[in-house]
Design an enzyme around this catalytic site. Structure first.
Site, PDB file in Angstrom:
ATOM      1  CG  ASP A 111      -1.939  -1.088   1.208  1.00  0.00           C
ATOM      2  OD1 ASP A 111      -2.292  -1.536   0.102  1.00  0.00           O
ATOM      3  OD2 ASP A 111      -2.377  -1.509   2.298  1.00  0.00           O
TER       4      ASP A 111
HETATM    5  N1  URA Z   1      -1.305  -6.025   3.751  1.00  0.00           N
HETATM    6  C1  URA Z   1      -1.788  -4.765   3.777  1.00  0.00           C
HETATM    7  O1  URA Z   1      -2.828  -4.512   4.368  1.00  0.00           O
HETATM    8  N2  URA Z   1      -1.101  -3.806   3.167  1.00  0.00           N
HETATM    9  C2  URA Z   1       0.067  -4.017   2.517  1.00  0.00           C
HETATM   10  O2  URA Z   1       0.663  -3.087   1.980  1.00  0.00           O
HETATM   11  C3  URA Z   1       0.572  -5.337   2.499  1.00  0.00           C
HETATM   12  C4  URA Z   1      -0.152  -6.328   3.125  1.00  0.00           C
END
Ligand code: URA
Length: 238
Positions: free
Chosen positions: A100
């Site tokens: 993310d």
């Molecule tokens: N899980 C998440 O919620 N975000 C990420 O960036 C990676 C795994």
């Protein structure tokens, strides 16, 4: 396998449209045979355009310690920094899976589609170790709930080796390390949201055995041949 005109265009010889014209005009051969429009090929085939052999694209493999505020996408309408902007190369590399915008940590970027498929396929159970700061106190029962698996959108998300490392009373935050073996989007955040502990900070410490210990935020390094071979060996036969 990809459309021939795409391979030709991506090798930088000419545009996709002109590549289509060249194929129609019979000026492209694949492994010694005149190509037809619509056919697919692989960059490892012998592709000759107007008498010149297309160079095989060299494969590149990077491990990046992704900083916060970078998006894992090919383009962004809001003009945010792209993950590919973090790496100085003229190759068309892409991230393996996603982190993310606000997640930091280990991510591989490569132009090797075959290895990307291996690392992204759930069957291969590639380990991802996360260190996460969440709101509230995570109890033993909740730790077990994460390990037994939580249904999210009809799919069971399961964590392994969940360890609550510390709880800070003053801020009311827990620090948890856990391992996941699939690459579903927002999986960690969704799992903690399901047990009512929203994620405050998320870092991926390890991806497929590769750690970012030796890399500062935003730094990257090339993988060694030995590391690439080890990643290929993670493929499970079906
Ligand atoms: N899980 C998440 O919620 N975000 C990420 O960036 C990676 C795994």
């Amino acid at each position: 396998m990809e459309r021939l005109q795409k391979i030709i265009a991506e090798s930088g010889v000419t545009s996709r449209r002109k590549a289509e014209d060249l194929i129609k005009e019979g000026k492209v051969t694949v492994n010694g045979r005149v190509a037809t429009l619509g056919e697919k090929a692989s960059i490892s085939d012998e592709i000759i355009v107007n008498g010149k052999r297309l160079a095989k694209e060299d494969k590149e493999y990077y491990l990046l310690n992704k900083p916060r505020g970078v998006i894992c996408s090919k383009e962004d309408k809001e003009g945010r920094k792209l993950i590919t902007d973090c790496i100085a190369t003229d190759k068309r590399i892409y991230p393996v899976g996603r982190l993310d915008y606000d997640t930091t940590g280990a991510i591989i970027l490569t132009n090797d589609g075959e290895l990307t498929n291996i690392l992204e396929h759930p069957r291969n159970s590639i380990e991802r170790i996360y260190y996460v700061k969440v709101c509230g106190l995570v109890t033993k029962e909740e730790k077990l709930m994460l390990e037994r698996g939580i249904i999210i959108d009809g799919h069971k998300a399961k964590a392994f080796n969940v360890k609550v490392k510390k709880y800070d009373k003053d801020s009311n935050k827990s620090y948890v390390r856990l391992t996941l073996k699939e690459g579903k989007n927002h999986e960690v955040k969704n799992m903690f949201m399901a047990i009512k502990h929203p994620v405050d900070k998320l870092k991926r410490e390890v991806f497929a055995g590769l750690t970012i210990n030796d890399l500062k935020s935003g730094d990257y390094r090339k993988l060694t041949i030995k590391e690439v071979k080890r990643l290929y060996a993670l493929k499970k036969e079906d």
